[in-house]
Design a protein around this motif. Structure first.
Motif, PDB file in Angstrom:
ATOM      1  N   LEU A 183      -5.791  -2.077 -13.015  1.00 59.45           N
ATOM      2  CA  LEU A 183      -6.340  -3.425 -13.157  1.00 59.45           C
ATOM      3  C   LEU A 183      -5.334  -4.481 -12.685  1.00 59.45           C
ATOM      4  O   LEU A 183      -5.701  -5.426 -11.976  1.00 59.45           O
ATOM      5  CB  LEU A 183      -6.738  -3.675 -14.615  1.00 59.45           C
ATOM      6  CG  LEU A 183      -7.424  -4.994 -14.915  1.00 59.45           C
ATOM      7  CD1 LEU A 183      -8.753  -5.079 -14.168  1.00 59.45           C
ATOM      8  CD2 LEU A 183      -7.643  -5.141 -16.412  1.00 59.45           C
ATOM      9  N   ALA A 184      -4.077  -4.312 -13.044  1.00 59.94           N
ATOM     10  CA  ALA A 184      -3.045  -5.266 -12.612  1.00 59.94           C
ATOM     11  C   ALA A 184      -2.915  -5.279 -11.092  1.00 59.94           C
ATOM     12  O   ALA A 184      -2.808  -6.351 -10.475  1.00 59.94           O
ATOM     13  CB  ALA A 184      -1.706  -4.921 -13.260  1.00 59.94           C
ATOM     14  N   ILE A 185      -2.946  -4.111 -10.471  1.00 56.18           N
ATOM     15  CA  ILE A 185      -2.832  -4.037  -9.012  1.00 56.18           C
ATOM     16  C   ILE A 185      -4.046  -4.678  -8.344  1.00 56.18           C
ATOM     17  O   ILE A 185      -3.907  -5.465  -7.403  1.00 56.18           O
ATOM     18  CB  ILE A 185      -2.646  -2.568  -8.559  1.00 56.18           C
ATOM     19  CG1 ILE A 185      -1.261  -2.071  -8.969  1.00 56.18           C
ATOM     20  CG2 ILE A 185      -2.854  -2.427  -7.060  1.00 56.18           C
ATOM     21  CD1 ILE A 185      -1.062  -0.580  -8.777  1.00 56.18           C
ATOM     22  N   VAL A 186      -5.228  -4.359  -8.832  1.00 61.97           N
ATOM     23  CA  VAL A 186      -6.449  -4.920  -8.241  1.00 61.97           C
ATOM     24  C   VAL A 186      -6.458  -6.442  -8.383  1.00 61.97           C
ATOM     25  O   VAL A 186      -6.770  -7.164  -7.422  1.00 61.97           O
ATOM     26  CB  VAL A 186      -7.700  -4.279  -8.873  1.00 61.97           C
ATOM     27  CG1 VAL A 186      -8.959  -5.048  -8.516  1.00 61.97           C
ATOM     28  CG2 VAL A 186      -7.816  -2.826  -8.450  1.00 61.97           C
ATOM     29  N   LEU A 187      -6.125  -6.953  -9.564  1.00 62.39           N
ATOM     30  CA  LEU A 187      -6.116  -8.399  -9.760  1.00 62.39           C
ATOM     31  C   LEU A 187      -5.049  -9.082  -8.909  1.00 62.39           C
ATOM     32  O   LEU A 187      -5.273 -10.162  -8.362  1.00 62.39           O
ATOM     33  CB  LEU A 187      -5.923  -8.735 -11.237  1.00 62.39           C
ATOM     34  CG  LEU A 187      -7.099  -8.404 -12.147  1.00 62.39           C
ATOM     35  CD1 LEU A 187      -6.741  -8.666 -13.602  1.00 62.39           C
ATOM     36  CD2 LEU A 187      -8.332  -9.177 -11.739  1.00 62.39           C
ATOM     37  N   SER A 188      -3.893  -8.454  -8.783  1.00 65.10           N
ATOM     38  CA  SER A 188      -2.828  -9.014  -7.962  1.00 65.10           C
ATOM     39  C   SER A 188      -3.240  -9.076  -6.495  1.00 65.10           C
ATOM     40  O   SER A 188      -3.046 -10.099  -5.822  1.00 65.10           O
ATOM     41  CB  SER A 188      -1.556  -8.178  -8.119  1.00 65.10           C
ATOM     42  OG  SER A 188      -0.568  -8.605  -7.234  1.00 65.10           O
ATOM     43  N   GLU A 189      -3.817  -7.992  -6.002  1.00 68.69           N
ATOM     44  CA  GLU A 189      -4.243  -7.969  -4.604  1.00 68.69           C
ATOM     45  C   GLU A 189      -5.418  -8.918  -4.373  1.00 68.69           C
ATOM     46  O   GLU A 189      -5.493  -9.570  -3.325  1.00 68.69           O
ATOM     47  CB  GLU A 189      -4.592  -6.552  -4.166  1.00 68.69           C
ATOM     48  CG  GLU A 189      -3.401  -5.629  -4.087  1.00 68.69           C
ATOM     49  CD  GLU A 189      -2.312  -6.116  -3.146  1.00 68.69           C
ATOM     50  OE1 GLU A 189      -2.614  -6.775  -2.126  1.00 68.69           O
ATOM     51  OE2 GLU A 189      -1.136  -5.850  -3.435  1.00 68.69           O
ATOM     52  N   ALA A 190      -6.321  -9.027  -5.331  1.00 64.69           N
ATOM     53  CA  ALA A 190      -7.429  -9.970  -5.208  1.00 64.69           C
ATOM     54  C   ALA A 190      -6.906 -11.402  -5.182  1.00 64.69           C
ATOM     55  O   ALA A 190      -7.387 -12.237  -4.400  1.00 64.69           O
ATOM     56  CB  ALA A 190      -8.416  -9.785  -6.359  1.00 64.69           C
ATOM     57  N   LEU A 218       0.823  -1.206   0.000  1.00 65.54           N
ATOM     58  CA  LEU A 218       0.000   0.000   0.000  1.00 65.54           C
ATOM     59  C   LEU A 218       0.862   1.264   0.000  1.00 65.54           C
ATOM     60  O   LEU A 218       0.545   2.239  -0.682  1.00 65.54           O
ATOM     61  CB  LEU A 218      -0.953   0.014   1.194  1.00 65.54           C
ATOM     62  CG  LEU A 218      -2.147  -0.924   1.125  1.00 65.54           C
ATOM     63  CD1 LEU A 218      -2.971  -0.816   2.406  1.00 65.54           C
ATOM     64  CD2 LEU A 218      -3.007  -0.643  -0.088  1.00 65.54           C
ATOM     65  N   CYS A 219       1.951   1.227   0.748  1.00 68.97           N
ATOM     66  CA  CYS A 219       2.877   2.375   0.756  1.00 68.97           C
ATOM     67  C   CYS A 219       3.520   2.567  -0.619  1.00 68.97           C
ATOM     68  O   CYS A 219       3.669   3.704  -1.079  1.00 68.97           O
ATOM     69  CB  CYS A 219       3.954   2.187   1.825  1.00 68.97           C
ATOM     70  SG  CYS A 219       3.340   2.310   3.507  1.00 68.97           S
ATOM     71  N   LEU A 220       3.874   1.479  -1.268  1.00 63.54           N
ATOM     72  CA  LEU A 220       4.442   1.578  -2.614  1.00 63.54           C
ATOM     73  C   LEU A 220       3.413   2.135  -3.598  1.00 63.54           C
ATOM     74  O   LEU A 220       3.740   2.990  -4.432  1.00 63.54           O
ATOM     75  CB  LEU A 220       4.938   0.220  -3.090  1.00 63.54           C
ATOM     76  CG  LEU A 220       6.190  -0.315  -2.409  1.00 63.54           C
ATOM     77  CD1 LEU A 220       6.518  -1.710  -2.935  1.00 63.54           C
ATOM     78  CD2 LEU A 220       7.364   0.617  -2.611  1.00 63.54           C
TER      79      LEU A 220
END
Length: 116
Positions: free
Chosen positions: A102-109, A65-67
């Motif tokens: 989209l990449a961040i959301v999919l990775s975190e999901a 989240l900090c990144l």
């Protein structure tokens, strides 16, 4: 202003940039391998290493989240500079923004589903 990928522009700076990026990615892979190897060795095995990673998943989430916040803070500056150089790149930037989110959301999901 011509595109940096145009055939009339010398490709030396682009080649140098690609070499630097490749070296940076390779260095990050080596660093990740060294950290994982050291962690496995210090914790006494892969199972203990995996347990330690699972136990500290919340800390790694806060770190990510900090990144993301740092990237989000710098992005307007990068965007302004890019649009000042090439005003026609608005659609390309929008595509990069959508794909990045989209990449961040999919990775975190994916991480969340793996843990729950």
């Amino acid at each position: 202003m011509p595109s940096p990928f145009s055939p009339t522009k010398p490709d030396r700076p682009l080649r140098r940039l690609l070499i630097i990026m490749a070296l940076l990615v390779a260095s990050l892979f080596v660093l990740a391998f060294v950290v994982a190897f050291a962690g496995i060795h210090l914790l006494g095995g892969i199972e203990n290493w995996q347990q330690w990673l699972d136990d500290h998943a919340g800390h790694f989430f806060v770190w990510r989240l900090c990144l993301y916040a740092a990237v989000l803070a710098v992005w307007p500056w990068v965007r302004r500079r890019r649009l000042a150089r090439d005003p026609q790149s608005h659609r390309q930037l929008r595509r990069v923004e959508v794909l990045g989110v989209l990449a961040i959301v999919l990775s975190e999901a994916s991480n969340w589903l793996r843990l729950h």
